[in-house]
Scaffold this motif. Structure first.
Motif, PDB file in Angstrom:
ATOM      1  N   HIS A 117       0.842  -1.208   0.000  1.00 43.67           N
ATOM      2  CA  HIS A 117       0.000   0.000   0.000  1.00 43.67           C
ATOM      3  C   HIS A 117       0.873   1.252   0.000  1.00 43.67           C
ATOM      4  O   HIS A 117       0.577   2.226  -0.707  1.00 43.67           O
ATOM      5  N   VAL A 118       1.941   1.220   0.780  1.00 44.00           N
ATOM      6  CA  VAL A 118       2.869   2.357   0.829  1.00 44.00           C
ATOM      7  C   VAL A 118       3.550   2.516  -0.525  1.00 44.00           C
ATOM      8  O   VAL A 118       3.665   3.627  -1.052  1.00 44.00           O
ATOM      9  N   ALA A 119       3.984   1.407  -1.114  1.00 44.72           N
ATOM     10  CA  ALA A 119       4.659   1.456  -2.420  1.00 44.72           C
ATOM     11  C   ALA A 119       3.725   1.991  -3.499  1.00 44.72           C
ATOM     12  O   ALA A 119       4.124   2.817  -4.329  1.00 44.72           O
ATOM     13  N   ALA A 120       2.482   1.544  -3.488  1.00 42.41           N
ATOM     14  CA  ALA A 120       1.518   2.024  -4.486  1.00 42.41           C
ATOM     15  C   ALA A 120       1.257   3.522  -4.309  1.00 42.41           C
ATOM     16  O   ALA A 120       1.152   4.256  -5.301  1.00 42.41           O
ATOM     17  N   PHE A 121       1.176   3.978  -3.070  1.00 46.09           N
ATOM     18  CA  PHE A 121       0.935   5.397  -2.832  1.00 46.09           C
ATOM     19  C   PHE A 121       2.147   6.234  -3.250  1.00 46.09           C
ATOM     20  O   PHE A 121       2.002   7.296  -3.839  1.00 46.09           O
ATOM     21  N   GLU A 122       3.348   5.729  -2.994  1.00 43.59           N
ATOM     22  CA  GLU A 122       4.543   6.464  -3.430  1.00 43.59           C
ATOM     23  C   GLU A 122       4.599   6.556  -4.955  1.00 43.59           C
ATOM     24  O   GLU A 122       4.919   7.598  -5.516  1.00 43.59           O
ATOM     25  N   ALA A 123       4.272   5.462  -5.639  1.00 41.15           N
ATOM     26  CA  ALA A 123       4.245   5.477  -7.108  1.00 41.15           C
ATOM     27  C   ALA A 123       3.213   6.482  -7.613  1.00 41.15           C
ATOM     28  O   ALA A 123       3.460   7.213  -8.586  1.00 41.15           O
ATOM     29  N   LEU A 124       2.063   6.547  -6.954  1.00 37.43           N
ATOM     30  CA  LEU A 124       1.027   7.505  -7.330  1.00 37.43           C
ATOM     31  C   LEU A 124       1.519   8.945  -7.133  1.00 37.43           C
ATOM     32  O   LEU A 124       1.323   9.794  -8.007  1.00 37.43           O
ATOM     33  N   CYS A 125       2.181   9.195  -6.018  1.00 38.80           N
ATOM     34  CA  CYS A 125       2.709  10.541  -5.749  1.00 38.80           C
ATOM     35  C   CYS A 125       3.747  10.931  -6.790  1.00 38.80           C
ATOM     36  O   CYS A 125       3.766  12.071  -7.269  1.00 38.80           O
ATOM     37  N   ARG A 126       4.613   9.998  -7.148  1.00 36.40           N
ATOM     38  CA  ARG A 126       5.615  10.282  -8.188  1.00 36.40           C
ATOM     39  C   ARG A 126       4.943  10.583  -9.522  1.00 36.40           C
ATOM     40  O   ARG A 126       5.317  11.510 -10.220  1.00 36.40           O
ATOM     41  N   ALA A 127       3.942   9.783  -9.873  1.00 34.11           N
ATOM     42  CA  ALA A 127       3.238   9.988 -11.143  1.00 34.11           C
ATOM     43  C   ALA A 127       2.535  11.345 -11.177  1.00 34.11           C
ATOM     44  O   ALA A 127       2.478  11.985 -12.225  1.00 34.11           O
ATOM     45  N   LYS A 128       2.012  11.779 -10.036  1.00 39.42           N
ATOM     46  CA  LYS A 128       1.306  13.063  -9.969  1.00 39.42           C
ATOM     47  C   LYS A 128       2.256  14.234  -9.730  1.00 39.42           C
ATOM     48  O   LYS A 128       1.843  15.386  -9.802  1.00 39.42           O
ATOM     49  N   GLY A 129       3.517  13.935  -9.419  1.00 38.07           N
ATOM     50  CA  GLY A 129       4.487  14.998  -9.150  1.00 38.07           C
ATOM     51  C   GLY A 129       4.193  15.731  -7.846  1.00 38.07           C
ATOM     52  O   GLY A 129       4.488  16.917  -7.715  1.00 38.07           O
ATOM     53  N   ARG A 130       3.652  15.028  -6.877  1.00 37.92           N
ATOM     54  CA  ARG A 130       3.278  15.620  -5.582  1.00 37.92           C
ATOM     55  C   ARG A 130       3.896  14.826  -4.447  1.00 37.92           C
ATOM     56  O   ARG A 130       4.271  13.671  -4.602  1.00 37.92           O
ATOM     57  N   ARG A 131       3.958  15.466  -3.296  1.00 33.35           N
ATOM     58  CA  ARG A 131       4.339  14.764  -2.076  1.00 33.35           C
ATOM     59  C   ARG A 131       3.067  14.231  -1.434  1.00 33.35           C
ATOM     60  O   ARG A 131       1.977  14.715  -1.713  1.00 33.35           O
ATOM     61  N   GLY A 132       3.213  13.228  -0.571  1.00 38.78           N
ATOM     62  CA  GLY A 132       2.036  12.619   0.025  1.00 38.78           C
ATOM     63  C   GLY A 132       2.212  12.284   1.487  1.00 38.78           C
ATOM     64  O   GLY A 132       3.328  12.103   1.972  1.00 38.78           O
ATOM     65  N   LEU A 133       1.077  12.211   2.165  1.00 36.37           N
ATOM     66  CA  LEU A 133       1.018  11.802   3.562  1.00 36.37           C
ATOM     67  C   LEU A 133       0.241  10.492   3.639  1.00 36.37           C
ATOM     68  O   LEU A 133      -0.935  10.455   3.289  1.00 36.37           O
ATOM     69  N   PHE A 134       0.916   9.431   4.060  1.00 32.03           N
ATOM     70  CA  PHE A 134       0.281   8.134   4.267  1.00 32.03           C
ATOM     71  C   PHE A 134      -0.077   8.101   5.748  1.00 32.03           C
ATOM     72  O   PHE A 134       0.782   7.915   6.607  1.00 32.03           O
ATOM     73  N   ILE A 135      -1.351   8.304   6.052  1.00 31.60           N
ATOM     74  CA  ILE A 135      -1.809   8.431   7.425  1.00 31.60           C
ATOM     75  C   ILE A 135      -2.541   7.154   7.815  1.00 31.60           C
ATOM     76  O   ILE A 135      -3.476   6.742   7.136  1.00 31.60           O
ATOM     77  N   HIS A 136      -2.098   6.527   8.921  1.00 27.26           N
ATOM     78  CA  HIS A 136      -2.702   5.248   9.294  1.00 27.26           C
ATOM     79  C   HIS A 136      -2.765   5.072  10.802  1.00 27.26           C
ATOM     80  O   HIS A 136      -2.056   5.735  11.554  1.00 27.26           O
ATOM     81  N   THR A 137      -3.608   4.127  11.228  1.00 30.90           N
ATOM     82  CA  THR A 137      -3.817   3.851  12.651  1.00 30.90           C
ATOM     83  C   THR A 137      -3.068   2.604  13.120  1.00 30.90           C
ATOM     84  O   THR A 137      -3.174   2.233  14.282  1.00 30.90           O
ATOM     85  N   GLY A 138      -2.327   1.960  12.250  1.00 29.49           N
ATOM     86  CA  GLY A 138      -1.665   0.705  12.597  1.00 29.49           C
ATOM     87  C   GLY A 138      -0.231   0.886  13.048  1.00 29.49           C
ATOM     88  O   GLY A 138       0.182   1.940  13.514  1.00 29.49           O
ATOM     89  N   ARG A 139       0.530  -0.166  12.864  1.00 26.87           N
ATOM     90  CA  ARG A 139       1.945  -0.186  13.218  1.00 26.87           C
ATOM     91  C   ARG A 139       2.730  -0.141  11.911  1.00 26.87           C
ATOM     92  O   ARG A 139       2.383  -0.817  10.945  1.00 26.87           O
ATOM     93  N   THR A 140       3.800   0.644  11.884  1.00 26.38           N
ATOM     94  CA  THR A 140       4.649   0.724  10.702  1.00 26.38           C
ATOM     95  C   THR A 140       5.731  -0.336  10.831  1.00 26.38           C
ATOM     96  O   THR A 140       6.614  -0.230  11.675  1.00 26.38           O
ATOM     97  N   GLY A 141       5.643  -1.365  10.006  1.00 28.09           N
ATOM     98  CA  GLY A 141       6.592  -2.477  10.067  1.00 28.09           C
ATOM     99  C   GLY A 141       7.917  -2.150   9.403  1.00 28.09           C
ATOM    100  O   GLY A 141       8.065  -1.132   8.721  1.00 28.09           O
ATOM    101  N   PRO A 142       8.901  -3.042   9.574  1.00 28.28           N
ATOM    102  CA  PRO A 142      10.235  -2.798   9.034  1.00 28.28           C
ATOM    103  C   PRO A 142      10.269  -2.638   7.520  1.00 28.28           C
ATOM    104  O   PRO A 142      11.011  -1.802   6.995  1.00 28.28           O
ATOM    105  N   GLN A 143       9.471  -3.424   6.790  1.00 30.54           N
ATOM    106  CA  GLN A 143       9.477  -3.299   5.324  1.00 30.54           C
ATOM    107  C   GLN A 143       8.981  -1.929   4.891  1.00 30.54           C
ATOM    108  O   GLN A 143       9.536  -1.323   3.975  1.00 30.54           O
ATOM    109  N   SER A 144       7.940  -1.439   5.529  1.00 34.13           N
ATOM    110  CA  SER A 144       7.421  -0.114   5.179  1.00 34.13           C
ATOM    111  C   SER A 144       8.415   0.970   5.563  1.00 34.13           C
ATOM    112  O   SER A 144       8.566   1.966   4.862  1.00 34.13           O
ATOM    113  N   ARG A 145       9.118   0.773   6.680  1.00 27.40           N
ATOM    114  CA  ARG A 145      10.140   1.737   7.100  1.00 27.40           C
ATOM    115  C   ARG A 145      11.258   1.824   6.063  1.00 27.40           C
ATOM    116  O   ARG A 145      11.685   2.910   5.686  1.00 27.40           O
TER     117      ARG A 145
END
Length: 191
Positions: A117-145
């Protein structure tokens, strides 16, 4: 007298037309988000963090998106809401921070966030030429970090920063060149 009456009728028509542009389901979710924002920025902000997370996770997912946008608006940021919730292309909203438009992705997780989900959102931000905030209520695991460690596009908002956002507490400067870094993962930007 007739002119004043005409002005009132025109004002009422404009108000009704504006409300008609916002679907009923959107109005319900916005109302739910406003109510929750008032509660969380009031006396409920003193509740234990575990209870606040539980309340956020229990919200309707679309009302959670509206809550985040409502909280940014309360901080004086300009907000652009999508015209629909589904088929939004992965963008749950946009917020203007220091003259820059940031894309918002909101996720309610009970466990660790999914790195794809993080990777898809980063790809979307790159495609749109914008920065993004991935806001969530869970735990950020090592792979996402690791995934966001080298990213200049996506910042993750969770934990204490998420609670600060929804309770009206202090927020880090998102536009700073150096965002907060986790001591465990020195290359990871975490806010």
């Amino acid at each position: 007298m007739l002119l004043a009456l005409s002005a009132i009728v025109v004002a009422l028509l404009v108000l009704l037309l504006h409300r008609a542009r916002v679907p009923i389901r959107h109005r319900w979710r916005r109302r739910q988000a406003r109510t929750m924002a008032l509660q969380l920025s009031g006396k409920d902000r003193l509740q234990p963090p575990q209870l606040l997370y539980a309340r956020l996770r229990a919200m309707d997912p679309l009302a959670f998106e509206e809550l985040l946008l409502e909280c940014f608006e309360r901080r004086g940021h300009g907000v652009v809401r999508g015209r629909r919730y589904t088929g939004d292309g992965g963008i749950d909203g946009q917020v203007m921070i220091e003259g820059e438009i940031w894309l918002i992705q909101a996720k309610r997780y009970a466990d660790a966030i999914r790195p794809e989900h993080v990777a898809a959102f980063e790809a979307l931000c790159r495609a749109k030429g914008r920065r993004g905030l991935f806001i969530h209520t869970g735990r950020t695991g090592p792979q996402s970090r690791v995934m966001t460690a080298g990213s200049d596009r996506v910042a993750i908002v969770s934990g204490r920063t998420l609670l600060s956002l929804v309770t009206g507490g202090p927020m880090p400067d998102l536009t700073a060149p150096q965002l907060l870094r986790s001591p465990k993962y020195p290359n990871r930007r975490q806010i």
